[in-house]
Design an enzyme around this catalytic site. Structure first.
Site, short mmCIF file in Angstrom:
data_model
loop_
_atom_site.label_atom_id
_atom_site.label_comp_id
_atom_site.label_asym_id
_atom_site.label_seq_id
_atom_site.Cartn_x
_atom_site.Cartn_y
_atom_site.Cartn_z
N HIS A 199 0.81 -1.21 0.00
CA HIS A 199 0.00 0.00 0.00
C HIS A 199 0.84 1.26 0.00
O HIS A 199 0.42 2.29 -0.49
CB HIS A 199 -1.02 -0.04 1.13
CG HIS A 199 -2.16 -0.95 0.80
ND1 HIS A 199 -2.17 -2.28 1.18
CD2 HIS A 199 -3.28 -0.75 0.06
CE1 HIS A 199 -3.26 -2.84 0.70
NE2 HIS A 199 -3.96 -1.95 0.02
N GLU A 444 -10.93 -11.02 -4.45
CA GLU A 444 -9.48 -10.89 -4.23
C GLU A 444 -8.90 -12.05 -3.41
O GLU A 444 -7.73 -12.04 -3.05
CB GLU A 444 -9.14 -9.54 -3.58
CG GLU A 444 -9.92 -9.21 -2.34
CD GLU A 444 -9.63 -7.80 -1.82
OE1 GLU A 444 -8.64 -7.18 -2.23
OE2 GLU A 444 -10.43 -7.32 -0.99
N ASP A 468 -4.35 -8.38 -4.18
CA ASP A 468 -4.49 -9.44 -3.20
C ASP A 468 -4.72 -10.78 -3.85
O ASP A 468 -4.26 -11.81 -3.35
CB ASP A 468 -5.64 -9.12 -2.23
CG ASP A 468 -5.19 -8.13 -1.17
OD1 ASP A 468 -4.11 -8.34 -0.60
OD2 ASP A 468 -5.89 -7.13 -0.95
N CYS A 515 -9.86 -3.46 -10.24
CA CYS A 515 -9.42 -2.24 -9.57
C CYS A 515 -8.03 -2.41 -8.95
O CYS A 515 -7.51 -1.51 -8.31
CB CYS A 515 -10.42 -1.76 -8.53
SG CYS A 515 -10.64 -2.91 -7.16
C1 PEP Z 1 -6.48 -5.24 -4.54
O1 PEP Z 1 -6.26 -6.03 -3.63
O2 PEP Z 1 -6.19 -5.44 -5.73
C2 PEP Z 1 -7.12 -3.94 -4.25
C3 PEP Z 1 -7.55 -3.16 -5.20
O3 PEP Z 1 -7.22 -3.56 -2.96
P1 PEP Z 1 -5.98 -3.14 -2.06
O4 PEP Z 1 -4.79 -2.93 -2.98
O5 PEP Z 1 -6.36 -1.89 -1.35
O6 PEP Z 1 -5.81 -4.29 -1.15
MG MG Z 2 -7.14 -5.81 -1.70
#
Ligand code: PEP
Ligand code: MG
Length: 584
Positions: A199, A444, A468, A515
């Site tokens: 993140h 995910e 994920d 996403c």
């Molecule tokens: C993902 O896991 O791809 C996602 C979009 O959520 P995050 O990156 O916030 O875990």
């Molecule tokens: Mg995620």
């Protein structure tokens, strides 16, 4: 100074050239901003007053010492008073404020770090231990400063023409700390640890600042004020470059800027493939302030609002759980800023590398622990508060709710039950909301992608979180640079799971988006289109480059070639075929 090159993991594209600013973990905990010329003396006075207050506090402590107190205690206070009066502590940070324009906290921590490094070199163990006293004194001063910030930090790089062009070099930076750097004076980030889709990396990307992580020894090898080049596309950092190398990178920087400018022309062009298929291009945001940037890059909505960033501890403050009203204001701000375009709010995805509070980050295996919806269902009041806030904001525009990390049917049912409860409460209070608000699931966890009927039956839409999904499919911690080379979006197992999800959505007639970071990778745009993806959500900075790919893509050519790729279980063939799609 000798030039050297470090290789790590590319995180955020572009090239930055600047001076290294080393940040220790302690320094990361304080605010950093540049003070404009006219406020410099006020900032100096603020620090002097904090010194004076700590001084008074120590004297009071001395006076109040009970008679029977051990003599060491008095001596300990004396040492702190002496340290406080030493010009290295009481004068040097004032010079830093004046010369480098740092705010008081930053100036103090910078000086303390320099002193600490000198103390580490001392052979005498007794003297070396005095470092702790210095740090304790600094902590006392910082505590006083925390309560005396004069005004909001100026969120600008250019302070009266004073443009330091600093590159942060640190062992690690948490996502919340990274968010603190928004609008501040840094032009690049280098860290020793971190993965491509941690993140922290995602926030760096959303700030659109070149960054490279997993540099292993960078914070030890690079020195304060060294010239540094970050090649964010290659994951390369060059310290003390020669004039020739510097010149080459400057030229590349100019070329990249020109290419970006050219892309701006596509801002209003609808994203339609050569064969006439419209594609939805949404933005990922961390805070409502990101919405103008999303619109500037032609986003037609927000596909992922990572709402946890409203909750995470920032810069040494203890974490703050926003109230229903505070959350409502933020969600409303996002939906109003998007001017009628849809905004997808993902409910709190706390845990793993996004702990609510760094200090409470104790889970044994956080990525597999009480994260996201698991956390929310374990804290129903917190979840309900968020749902009520989202629903209230839905009266002001098109909102959608997205639930992260679902894997069990009962989690889906409980989440929907909580949404129904929030609606019933608001109805009873005669509060307006969108009764038809859509609710979607993040896909995910591999278990979710393998049990799609469970989801399509209950949900209005799906959004694939590839970050994920890859982590959990390949059993690779997305934050751990030591296994970063195994993190492979093109692994046949990953591609199968994505494809199955897109197909399940298509058959059920519900929207499926991606996403995760794969959506913003131009090298994968054609593959995802060929797999049938019609909705992409990504960092605003990537939107126009992906749109350009879409405008040049022909689905009638891509679809059969992609099906062939999906039948392959040979990584080498897959990689080659995906590369060849670029010219299809
Ligand atoms: C993902 O896991 O791809 C996602 C979009 O959520 P995050 O990156 O916030 O875990
Ligand atoms: Mg995620």
């Amino acid at each position: 100074m000798a030039s050297f090159t470090l290789h790590g993991i590319p995180v955020s594209r572009g090239i930055s050239i600047g001076r290294a600013h080393l940040l220790t973990p302690a320094a990361l905990d304080v605010k950093h901003y540049l003070v404009p010329e006219e406020r410099l003396e006020a900032e100096v006075v603020r620090l002097q007053q904090a010194f004076a207050e700590v001084h008074r506090g120590l004297q009071a402590l001395w006076k109040d010492l009970p008679r029977e107190a051990p003599t060491e205690l008095g001596a300990f206070i004396d040492v702190h008073v002496l340290i406080l009066s030493d010009p290295m502590i009481s004068e040097a940070p004032l010079d830093i404020i004046r010369s480098r324009h740092y705010n008081a906290e930053w100036a103090l921590v910078t000086q303390i770090d320099e002193l600490s490094a000198q103390f580490d070199e001392i052979e005498d163990a007794y003297l070396r231990e005095r470092k702790q006293d210095i740090q304790q004194v600094a902590e006392r001063v910082l505590k006083v400063l925390m309560g005396t910030e004069l005004t909001a930090p100026p969120g600008t790089v250019d302070v009266d023409g004073f443009q330091p062009q600093m590159i942060v070099v640190a062992h690690d930076i948490s996502p919340a700390d990274m968010l603190q750097f928004r609008d501040r004076s840094f032009i690049g980030f280098v860290t020793d640890v971190g993965g491509q889709n941690s993140h922290t990396a995602i926030v760096a990307r959303s700030l659109d600042i070149p960054a490279a992580v997993g540099m292993s020894q960078a914070s030890r090898l690079i020195e304060q004020d060294d010239w540094v080049i970050i090649d964010g596309d290659a994951g390369v950092v060059i310290a003390n470059p020669s004039q020739l190398v510097l010149e080459q990178y400057r030229q590349r920087q100019v070329m990249l800027q020109k290419a970006r400018k050219r892309l701006q022309k596509l801002k209003k062009t609808p994203a339609v493939t050569l064969d006439g298929t419209p594609i939805v291009l949404h933005a990922n945001i961390e805070l409502p302030d990101d919405c103008p940037g999303a619109l500037d890059n032609g986003a037609t909505g927000v596909g992922l609002f990572r709402s946890e960033f409203l909750f995470m501890a920032r810069g040494g403050q203890s974490h703050h759980i926003p109230s229903e009203d505070e959350q409502f204001e933020q969600y409303k701000r996002a939906v109003v800023s998007m001017k009628g375009r849809p905004v997808t709010i993902r409910t709190l995805d706390i845990g793993a590398d996004k702990p609510l509070d760094q200090a409470e980050h104790t889970a044994l295996n956080p990525a597999l622990g009480l994260r996201a919806i698991r956390y929310c269902l374990a804290e129903p009041q917190l979840f309900l508060t968020q749902l009520r806030a989202i629903l209230r904001a839905s009266a002001f525009g098109k909102l959608r709710i997205l639930i992260p990390m679902l894997s069990h049917a009962f989690e889906i049912d409980q989440s929907l039950g909580m949404i129904a409860q929030a609606k019933a409460e608001l109805r009873a209070e005669s509060v307006k909301f969108d009764a038809t608000i859509e609710v979607g699931a993040m896909i995910e966890i591999p278990a979710a992608a393998l049990a799609l009927p469970m989801f399509v039956k209950r949900m209005d839409f799906l959004s694939i979180g590839t970050n994920d999904l890859i982590q959990y499919t390949l059993a690779i911690d997305r934050v751990d640079y030591e296994v970063a080379h195994l993190y492979d979006p093109l692994h046949p197992a990953v591609l199968q799971l994505i494809w199955m999800t897109i197909e399940a959505g298509r058959k059920a007639g519900i929207d499926v988006a991606v996403c995760g970071e794969m959506a913003g990778d131009v090298k994968l745009t054609r593959l995802l289109l060929g797999m049938g993806l019609r909705e992409f959500s990504m960092h605003p900075a990537q939107l126009l480059a992906v749109k350009q790919e879409i405008l040049n893509a022909n689905l009638t050519v891509l679809a059969p070639r992609t099906r062939k790729i999906l039948r392959s279980m040979e990584p080498h063939d897959i990689a080659l075929a995906v590369e060849q799609l670029q010219s299809a």
